[in-house]
Design an enzyme around this catalytic site. Structure first.
Site, PDB file in Angstrom:
ATOM      1  N   ASP A 211      -6.950 -20.130 -35.428  1.00 59.39           N
ATOM      2  CA  ASP A 211      -6.006 -19.064 -35.128  1.00 59.39           C
ATOM      3  C   ASP A 211      -6.294 -17.862 -36.048  1.00 59.39           C
ATOM      4  O   ASP A 211      -7.451 -17.488 -36.223  1.00 59.39           O
ATOM      5  CB  ASP A 211      -4.571 -19.573 -35.249  1.00 59.39           C
TER       6      ASP A 211
ATOM      7  N   TYR B 238      -0.435  -9.345 -35.636  1.00 59.42           N
ATOM      8  CA  TYR B 238      -0.540  -8.929 -34.240  1.00 59.42           C
ATOM      9  C   TYR B 238      -0.423  -7.410 -34.118  1.00 59.42           C
ATOM     10  O   TYR B 238      -1.158  -6.772 -33.351  1.00 59.42           O
ATOM     11  CB  TYR B 238       0.546  -9.608 -33.400  1.00 59.42           C
TER      12      TYR B 238
ATOM     13  N   HIS C 229      -5.551 -26.240 -29.813  1.00 60.18           N
ATOM     14  CA  HIS C 229      -5.461 -25.149 -30.772  1.00 60.18           C
ATOM     15  C   HIS C 229      -5.033 -25.593 -32.161  1.00 60.18           C
ATOM     16  O   HIS C 229      -5.452 -25.007 -33.154  1.00 60.18           O
ATOM     17  CB  HIS C 229      -4.463 -24.123 -30.219  1.00 60.18           C
TER      18      HIS C 229
END
Length: 387
Positions: free
Chosen positions: A181, A308, A363
């Protein structure tokens, strides 16, 4: 240099915070369930009601807190951040320092099953010569590396902070790094910015080739990847758009409602893991609630969105013009959210030593497949330790 020496740390959430959480959960106002298949439009109502009942009445936060506190933890002031990290010595003859970096919506709780497999491989039937001394920071702005109104930082600054931790604070002049990630982007950044310090990089999510505008397919495999990436961006990336454009607005809702935050997070654990649609075949409720609870009790929900925002408002650091020359290993888990082909990755990572296609997992590899991931990390670094 660090402003002071690390201080030992143990987590203890006040009893009043636990009581407040239970009270909030008891007053949850639920929406109706949209028509159609459960989970088709997001988190399923019936599943979440049972999950929240367990969080309120069955979950033992103190037990998970004690498990975290069984690992040596510290805090140190770096770059105006009170950085939390675990520093777990290896038990082999010459443990190699290894930095583990998590992402969103994960935390240091992701690594609790992986760490002992790296620090004490003999305990799990592996060679003690493959032991690591493991350093696991909470990302700045995440969990125990968050204090209100602290500066928000992106991936580049996080990587710089971790490099300072490893070299200036812990005195490791050469170390390895691993991540998935956001942790994969941090690891790649360390390899590009500090190659002389890095023995190797290991990734369980490949950060290359995430921008469709920068991809020019040259092979059928690359065309397939671009199609998969475009489908993912269309159907699965809405969370990233809002976290990357209006993080403050979203933070009001998720900081106030534990039910809302749990719904926001568990949908990602289900969608991104190799669970076949049934979360509890891969994760226990306690594992999910350890991650969720750490965000909740620290109030680090809004600040965790910042990478983000930074990603959408600054140039992406992983691109073909920014080469990573450090020896690299990669595990391609079948349920990872993006899986670029090797031909795309080699445009950025020029020294791939190990590329493993894994039979199971997604993930959250450190939680889903800790033994397989530990094996891959040991295999990559075995010939890189003494160079």
């Amino acid at each position: 240099m660090a402003s002071r020496q690390p201080e030992t740390f143990n987590l203890h959430v006040p009893d009043a915070a636990l009581a407040d959480l239970r009270e909030r959960l008891s007053r949850t106002r639920f929406p109706d369930q949209a028509p159609g298949n459960p989970w088709a439009y997001g988190t399923d109502l019936d599943w979440l009601v049972g999950f929240l009942d367990y969080w309120r009445d069955g979950f033992d936060w103190r037990a998970l807190e004690a498990r975290l506190n069984s690992f040596p933890q510290y805090k140190v002031s770096l770059q105006n951040i009170e950085l939390h990290f675990m520093h777990v010595p290896g038990s082999g003859p010459d443990p190699h320092p290894l930095l583990l970096s998590h992402g969103w919506p994960g935390s240091v709780f992701e690594f609790l099953d992986l760490i002992p497999r790296l620090t004490d491989p003999k305990q799990f039937g592996a060679d003690p010569a493959d032991a690591f001394t493991v350093v696991v920071p909470s990302l700045p702005g995440y969990g125990l590396s968050f204090t209100p109104v602290q500066a928000r930082v992106g991936i580049e600054a996080i990587a710089d902070c971790f490099a300072q931790l490893m070299t200036d604070v812990l005195n490791y002049k050469r170390f390895g790094a691993q991540g998935g990630d956001w942790g994969s982007a941090i690891t790649a950044r360390l390899g590009r910015a500090y190659p002389e310090r890095m023995s190797g990089l290991h990734l369980n999510m490949m950060p290359a080739g995430r921008d469709p505008a920068g991809l020019s397919p040259r092979t059928p495999e690359e065309s397939r990847y671009l199609e998969e990436l475009m489908a993912w961006l269309k159907e699965e990336s809405g969370y990233g758009w809002i976290q990357g454009t209006r993080p403050q607005t979203l933070a009001f809702a998720l900081t106030d409602s534990p039910a809302g935050f749990a719904a926001w997070v568990v949908e990602k654990f289900r969608a991104w893991s190799d669970c076949g649609g049934d979360l509890e075949t891969v994760f226990t409720r306690d594992q999910l609630l350890a991650n969720i609870g750490l965000y909740w009790f620290t109030g680090a929900i809004g600040s965790s969105f910042w990478p983000y925002y930074s990603r959408r408002h600054t140039p992406w650091q992983i691109e073909e013009t920014k080469i990573v020359t450090v020896p690299t290993g990669y595990c391609e888990f079948p349920r990872e959210i993006v899986r670029p082909p090797r031909s795309v990755v080699e445009r950025t990572f020029t020294d791939i030593r190990r590329w493993s296609i894994m039979p199971r997992g997604g993930h959250f590899a450190a939680m889903e497949q800790p033994e397989a991931l530990a094996h891959e990390i040991r295999e990559l670094f075995r010939p890189l330790r003494s160079k």
